[in-house]
Design a protein around this motif. Structure first.
Motif, PDB file in Angstrom:
ATOM      1  N   ASP A   1      44.027  33.705  39.614  1.00 31.38           N
ATOM      2  CA  ASP A   1      44.069  34.304  40.952  1.00 31.38           C
ATOM      3  C   ASP A   1      42.869  33.782  41.741  1.00 31.38           C
ATOM      4  O   ASP A   1      41.747  34.263  41.593  1.00 31.38           O
ATOM      5  CB  ASP A   1      44.024  35.828  40.835  1.00 31.38           C
ATOM      6  CG  ASP A   1      44.271  36.509  42.173  1.00 31.38           C
ATOM      7  OD1 ASP A   1      43.973  35.904  43.205  1.00 31.38           O
ATOM      8  OD2 ASP A   1      44.748  37.664  42.168  1.00 31.38           O
ATOM      9  N   ALA A   2      43.091  32.777  42.578  1.00 27.55           N
ATOM     10  CA  ALA A   2      41.998  32.134  43.304  1.00 27.55           C
ATOM     11  C   ALA A   2      41.279  33.110  44.238  1.00 27.55           C
ATOM     12  O   ALA A   2      40.048  33.092  44.360  1.00 27.55           O
ATOM     13  CB  ALA A   2      42.534  30.940  44.095  1.00 27.55           C
ATOM     14  N   GLU A   3      42.050  33.977  44.898  1.00 18.62           N
ATOM     15  CA  GLU A   3      41.442  34.918  45.837  1.00 18.62           C
ATOM     16  C   GLU A   3      40.520  35.899  45.101  1.00 18.62           C
ATOM     17  O   GLU A   3      39.404  36.191  45.551  1.00 18.62           O
ATOM     18  CB  GLU A   3      42.530  35.684  46.583  1.00 18.62           C
ATOM     19  CG  GLU A   3      41.983  36.642  47.626  1.00 18.62           C
ATOM     20  CD  GLU A   3      43.092  37.379  48.362  1.00 18.62           C
ATOM     21  OE1 GLU A   3      42.765  38.328  49.096  1.00 18.62           O
ATOM     22  OE2 GLU A   3      44.273  36.998  48.204  1.00 18.62           O
ATOM     23  N   ALA A   4      41.002  36.421  43.949  1.00 18.97           N
ATOM     24  CA  ALA A   4      40.187  37.353  43.169  1.00 18.97           C
ATOM     25  C   ALA A   4      38.931  36.662  42.649  1.00 18.97           C
ATOM     26  O   ALA A   4      37.836  37.241  42.665  1.00 18.97           O
ATOM     27  CB  ALA A   4      41.005  37.924  42.018  1.00 18.97           C
ATOM     28  N   LEU A   5      39.068  35.413  42.197  1.00 18.41           N
ATOM     29  CA  LEU A   5      37.903  34.681  41.692  1.00 18.41           C
ATOM     30  C   LEU A   5      36.871  34.460  42.793  1.00 18.41           C
ATOM     31  O   LEU A   5      35.656  34.518  42.545  1.00 18.41           O
ATOM     32  CB  LEU A   5      38.341  33.344  41.094  1.00 18.41           C
ATOM     33  CG  LEU A   5      39.104  33.419  39.761  1.00 18.41           C
ATOM     34  CD1 LEU A   5      39.597  32.041  39.363  1.00 18.41           C
ATOM     35  CD2 LEU A   5      38.212  34.005  38.664  1.00 18.41           C
ATOM     36  N   ALA A   6      37.352  34.208  44.003  1.00 22.77           N
ATOM     37  CA  ALA A   6      36.418  34.014  45.113  1.00 22.77           C
ATOM     38  C   ALA A   6      35.608  35.278  45.368  1.00 22.77           C
ATOM     39  O   ALA A   6      34.399  35.212  45.656  1.00 22.77           O
ATOM     40  CB  ALA A   6      37.190  33.599  46.370  1.00 22.77           C
TER      41      ALA A   6
END
Length: 367
Positions: free
Chosen positions: A349-354
């Motif tokens: 999950d790119a958004e969560a990682l950001a």
């Protein structure tokens, strides 16, 4: 002593229930009494015998020849023998009915023993002499003698008759919050606004109830209430505090601190909520944030959040709160461990990682 109508109905209900239970228990005994073997296959045998007689009559009348009659007799006789054997086998497999004297004894024991056992248990464990406690009598007390639940029932009854009673809705909503009935508190504040108009205080209170119902997270509905509240009253303390929490959860630490400091600057000297805001600012800035006597309770709440995330890991907001909480508690090791676990959980999950990349321990409470 004469029984009241309610007591008579109660005893009749108990008697009916006891009778139903006895009927269900005695049914197998009655079924056993009527399970005498019948003449299994007797009708089939009678049919084959009639067919043999009919073959003989047809032969006498000359409608069939001797060869045909003999072939028919052989076939019918074969079926007759098979039916007889089946009847004998069925008779051997039928269980012999039990002794009727045993059934009668069991029926009498159940019919007499069950009610007596029930009465014995009730007299020993129950409270037959306890006076009735009608709800009206229990509520007919001064307000300061009633528990919170009793007060709620009293106010709910009043509101049922007078749904436009603003004071009633404003009284019952905080009581719902006290009992953890947050959704009902949200509805109560809504009814208060319908009856008495929209105010900053009521919007902030409804927003707070929504935050509590959402396990401490400022969701979209709560945020809308809080932002509308500060439009009506810019320094509404509850709305400003909760919006600061939302900014903190989003990683916008400086915005939250700016909001809270502005709120303190405008607060009266004796504002009852000011110490809590100062404590929160201290916690975020990393100063002596938590009093020693409060730390065990706070750690217990944080560990409870950690336990919930271990069972339900797909909660990004929960992981963000957990990392920040450990950071505020100056527990860098656990903050790093929670952050690493969260990154593994949301690896795809790119958004969560950001969002997690902005949570390096120390960012919310610099040392």
């Amino acid at each position: 002593m004469l029984l009241s109508a309610n007591e008579i109905l109660l005893f009749l209900a108990f008697a009916g229930l006891t009778g139903l239970v006895l009927w269900l228990l005695l049914r197998p005994l009655r079924a056993g009494a009527s399970s005498v073997p019948q003449d299994v296959g007797e009708s089939e045998i009678a049919i084959y015998r009639d067919q043999l007689a009919e073959i003989a009559r047809d032969l006498d009348r000359g409608t069939i020849g001797e060869a045909e009659a003999e072939a028919a007799r052989v076939e019918v006789s074969r079926r007759l023998i098979a039916a007889g054997e089946a009847q004998a086998e069925a008779a051997r497999n039928v269980t012999k009915p039990s002794d009727p004297r045993w059934r009668r004894g069991a029926a009498v024991a159940l019919a007499l023993g069950l009610p007596m056992l029930t009465l014995f248990i009730y007299l020993g464990e129950g409270a037959p002499g306890l006076e009735g406690q009608p709800i009206e009598a229990r509520l007919d007390k001064p307000a300061d003698e009633l528990p919170v639940e009793g007060l709620i029932v009293r106010v709910e009854r009043r509101l049922k008759d007078n749904p436009d009673d603003v004071a009633g809705w404003e009284t019952i909503a905080p009581a719902y919050v006290m009992l953890g009935r947050y959704e009902e508190a949200v509805r109560a504040w809504t009814r208060a606004m319908i009856a008495g108009g929209v105010t900053a205080e009521r919007l902030a209170a409804r927003g707070e109830a929504r935050v509590l119902a959402n396990e401490g997270t400022v969701g979209a509905g709560a945020k809308a209430d809080l932002e509308k509240a500060i439009e009506l009253e810019p320094m509404e303390p509850r709305a400003q505090y909760l919006l600061g929490l939302a900014e903190l959860d989003e990683g916008n630490r400086e915005a939250a601190l700016t909001r809270w400091k502005a709120l303190l600057a405008s607060a009266p000297a004796d504002a009852p909520w000011a110490p809590a805001i100062r404590g929160r600012i201290d916690a975020v800035e990393g100063r002596a944030a938590i009093a020693p006597e409060d730390e065990p309770m706070i750690r217990g709440m944080v560990e409870g959040l950690a336990a919930r995330l271990a069972e339900e890991p797909n909660d990004i907001e929960g992981w963000i709160r957990l990392v920040r909480s450990y950071d505020v508690l100056q527990d860098r090791e656990k903050a790093l461990e929670a952050l690493e676990t969260a990154r593994k959980t949301f690896a795809d999950d790119a958004e969560a990682l950001a969002r997690l990349d902005n949570l390096s321990p120390g960012s919310t409470a610099p040392r």
